[in-house]
Structure formats: C-alpha cells, structure tokens
Scaffold this motif. Structure first.
Motif, short mmCIF file in Angstrom:
data_model
loop_
_atom_site.label_atom_id
_atom_site.label_comp_id
_atom_site.label_asym_id
_atom_site.label_seq_id
_atom_site.Cartn_x
_atom_site.Cartn_y
_atom_site.Cartn_z
N SER A 1 0.79 -1.24 0.00
CA SER A 1 0.00 0.00 0.00
C SER A 1 0.82 1.29 0.00
CB SER A 1 -0.91 0.01 1.23
OG SER A 1 -0.13 0.09 2.42
N ASN B 1 -0.91 4.18 -1.76
CA ASN B 1 -2.05 4.64 -0.97
C ASN B 1 -1.59 5.43 0.25
OD1 ASN B 1 -2.84 2.03 -2.41
ND2 ASN B 1 -4.84 2.75 -1.72
N ARG C 1 -8.65 3.95 -7.27
CA ARG C 1 -7.81 3.84 -6.08
C ARG C 1 -7.79 5.15 -5.30
NH1 ARG C 1 -2.25 0.69 -6.86
NH2 ARG C 1 -2.39 0.92 -4.59
N GLU D 1 -9.19 6.96 -1.07
CA GLU D 1 -8.32 7.81 -0.25
C GLU D 1 -8.92 9.21 -0.09
OE1 GLU D 1 -5.95 6.35 1.22
OE2 GLU D 1 -6.10 4.52 0.03
N PHE E 1 -5.95 -0.55 0.23
CA PHE E 1 -6.59 0.43 1.10
C PHE E 1 -6.59 -0.06 2.55
CE2 PHE E 1 -10.36 2.16 3.23
CZ PHE E 1 -10.24 3.51 2.97
N LYS F 1 -3.10 -0.26 4.26
CA LYS F 1 -2.56 1.05 4.62
C LYS F 1 -2.91 1.46 6.05
CE LYS F 1 -4.86 4.72 3.94
NZ LYS F 1 -5.65 5.86 3.44
#
Length: 442
Positions: free
Chosen positions: A105, A108, A351, A355, A384, A387
């Motif tokens: 990640s 991210n 993606r 976030e 996700f 992270k």
C-alpha cells in the motif's frame, strides 16, 4: 449526576437514531449518508436552541423533551464514547507487518499522507493570513481541516477536553461544522466520481481480509476486552502525564497534559491484537462483535455532539468555517484530480477515490466510496486496508491528530506550519525517490 436525566438522555439519543434510520432507508437509500448524522441534525433542529423551545412534552410535571440538563450530558458523552470507538479499531483484525503494509500500500499511504499533512499546512496558512487578521479567529482553527476531515465528528468531539485545556473551547463547535462540510463534500464528490469511474454492476463485495467470522463468542467477553484496553490506556496515559510533570516541572511546554485518551486506547488495542496474533490466539476476538460496540458508540457520539452544538458559535464564526471547509475541499480534490495519476499509474480514479473519501469523511466513507466506484472493488480494497495500520494511528485520529492542538499552543502556529510543510515535502520527495528506483529496476 442524576441517573434519571442520564437515562432520559440515552433514550432521546435512541429516539433520534430511530428517526435517522427511517429517513435514511426511506428517502436517502443509496446515498452515503450516515443515519447518525441525520439523527444529529434532527436533534439540533428539535433541540432547545431552535424548535425545541416550542415543544412542551411533560408527564406529571416531568419534562420529557430535550432541555439544558440533557444537552449538558450530551456535551460530555463524546469524550468518553470516542475512547470506545478507537479502542476497538484494530481488535479482531489481521494486522499486517510493516513490510507487508509498505509492499501492498505504499502509493495509498503516500497519497493519504500527502492529503492529511497538506490539510494542516493549507489550513494553518489560511488561518494565519486570512482568518486571524480579518475575522479574529484563533490561529489554532487552521488545524481543524485535518482534524475534522480525517477524524470526523467523533474525533472532533473527543478532543473537547483538549480544546478546553488550550483555551479554545469553541474549537469543538467550529470543528464539527468543518467536519460536516467535509463529509457532505465527500458524499457529493464520491457520488459524481462513482458514476465516472466504472459503469458496471454496483454489487458490493467484501475482500477476504474484511470477512467476519460467524463463530459465536460471548458478547460480554468483547465488552470486557474493550474495557480492559481502555483501563490500560488510562493507566498508561496517567503515568506519562505524571512523568511529564515530574521531569519538566519548570518548563512551560505541556504536551501529554493535553493528550486525550482515545489515541492511546487505539495504540493499546493495536498492541493487544498483535500480541494475540503472535501467540496464535488472534481468533479469540471477533471484529464483528467489537464493531457492534464501536459503531453504537460512534452513532451515539455523533448524535450527542451535533445535538449539543452551540449555534451561537457557528453564527459568530460562520465565515471562518466556510472558508476553512472550502480550502480543505479544494486542496483534497486538487491532490486527487491533478496528482492521482502520479501516485497511482493504474486505475487512479478508483484507487484515489477511496483515499479522497477517507481524507474528507473518515475511513468508513472512503471504503464505501471505493466499493461504489467499481464493480470489482476487492483488488483495490486490499491496499486500502493494508494502509490503515500505518495511517490511522498517525493522522486518522491518531497521534498527530491528538498532538497537533497542544503543539500549536506550545510552539506557536508558524513553527507548527513549517514543521508540517517539511514533513509534507519529505513524504512527496520520498515517494518520488521510490518511483525512480522502481522505474530503474523495471
């Protein structure tokens, strides 16, 4: 405290939560609008500051509706309920190692940090150059973009004691207003972008990491575990505060004295789960059952915080709230639209939307936006999710969120702004270095 008034306050919260759910699933079905937010707005609208003064419900001389005694309890509840929410954040979850998190990640994580840290920078600059000189607003308000957007209503309300300790009690009301702007903006942007990223089937899927185990476990056990985590966190924080007073008695700098309990509870919960996983007892805790307790606490927290909102503060500082909210939305959206493709060379719209949602409306909103943006969300949910252990304990209502306000109060707004700008430069520069190395290796 009058137990009868406390019980009445809880019953009223339950009543408004019922109304909020009815409205959500009757008129707002399909929209990412928390029922607790709807309920909180109703509680405020029908409270003593607005329509409530015309509502007279009494039985045998006892007032059955919202009065000052009820709102006083509502003002105190968030500071306690937020501890329960954060204590259970990682309990019952599979916690990846740091190496696994970074491998899965890093884009991210870098994208999220760029928005989160940048929100502090643009917020502080706005407060220093515009809000303080033109609207006589405390410079500390500049931190409320990140606190309200990243942490949401719960974190803002949970920082009530910190706001009061640094002589900025109105900060909670300002922060709740900003958090509302962030959440509504996230919902609007998420709805728009979900229609532009993938036209496929919108059936929601759950990744392997998110599937809950349906094994029956005693519900009381989870209540006991949550309570134990909170007790350990309270003892730890109390010890740290005593140590700070003893070691730095002659210093005017006070950091741990202003530290709220909830980030410490989150870290203790994380350590407990890691220890259980290492010992092979990770399945002892059901995250599903922990979530039942945490989500209920969060719902009640949001309703209580909004229901007790001080409208006179909002009326006085409405310009500052709107300006900070607009700056926060503009900055977050700019990072997504102009730099999303740099952080995510593949599928950046999908993606990045998760976030963006988290950066403006908490983790749950980001996850929902991510699921709505594509017909096959599982491949994007994994990075996700990986992270979060390196993100939420830091900026998503974590240590930086908790320390930002006392840091500004102790070291000054300009020093804090410079430090955060330096951290932002390090995040962006570090990811640029990673991209160059990866490109050469390929």
């Amino acid at each position: 405290m009058d137990i009868a008034i406390f019980f009445k306050s809880l019953l009223l919260l339950a009543f408004f939560l019922t109304l909020g759910n009815l409205i959500k699933y009757t008129f707002l079905r399909g929209l990412i609008v928390p029922s607790s937010l709807i309920a909180g707005v109703l509680a405020l609208l029908l409270g003593p500051q607005l329509l409530g003064e015309h509502i007279n419900l009494s039985l045998q001389g006892t007032n059955l509706w919202i009065d000052e005694k009820v709102t006083n309890i509502w003002k105190e509840l968030p500071g306690y309920l937020i501890v329960v929410v954060f204590a259970g954040l990682f309990l019952g979850k599979r916690i990846p190692t740091i190496k696994q998190s970074l491998n899965q990640s890093l884009p991210n994580l870098s994208f999220g940090y760029s928005i989160a840290i940048g929100q502090y920078v643009v917020g502080m600059i706005t407060a220093l150059l515009i809000l303080a000189p033109l609207f006589d607003t405390n410079e500390i308000a500049g931190a409320l973009i990140a606190v309200g957007f990243q942490g949401g209503h719960g974190t803002v309300a949970g920082l009530q004691s910190t706001f009061e300790s640094i002589d900025f009690a109105k900060g909670m009301d300002l922060g709740l207003g900003i958090a509302t702007i962030g959440l509504i903006s996230a919902i609007v942007l998420g709805t728009i972008m979900s229609n532009r990223t993938d036209d496929g089937d919108q059936e929601l899927e759950i990744s392997h990491d998110e599937k809950v185990e349906v094994k029956d476990r005693p519900f009381g056990l989870h209540f006991a575990i949550l309570g134990t985590v909170v007790i350990v966190a309270w003892l730890l924080l109390s010890g740290l505060q005593v140590a700070e007073k003893s070691l730095f008695a002659d210093s005017s700098v006070k950091i741990l004295e202003y530290m709220p309990l909830f980030p410490i509870a989150m870290m203790v919960g994380l350590v407990v789960q890691i220890a259980l996983n290492k010992s092979g007892m990770g399945n002892l805790i059901s995250h599903y059952q922990i979530n039942l307790l945490s989500n209920l606490s969060l719902d009640l927290l949001i309703i209580a915080a909004l229901g007790a909102l001080n409208l006179s503060v909002l009326a006085k500082y409405w310009q500052s709230i709107l300006i900070l909210g607009a700056v926060g939305v503009a900055y977050s959206a700019a990072i997504y639209f102009f730099f999303g493709g740099w952080f995510f060379p593949k599928d950046w719209k999908v993606r990045g939307i998760g976030e963006l949602g988290q950066s403006m409306g908490t983790t749950a909103v980001g996850l929902l936006m991510l699921k709505q943006a594509t017909s096959n969300p599982s491949e994007h949910i994994r990075p996700f999710s990986y992270k979060q252990p390196l993100y939420e304990p830091v900026v998503g209502g974590g240590i930086v969120t908790a320390l930002a306000l006392p840091a500004i109060a102790n070291f000054g707004p300009w020093a804090f702004t410079i430090i955060m700008a330096f951290i932002l430069a390090c995040v962006v520069g570090g990811f640029a270095f990673y991209k160059r190395r990866k490109h050469k290796s390929e």
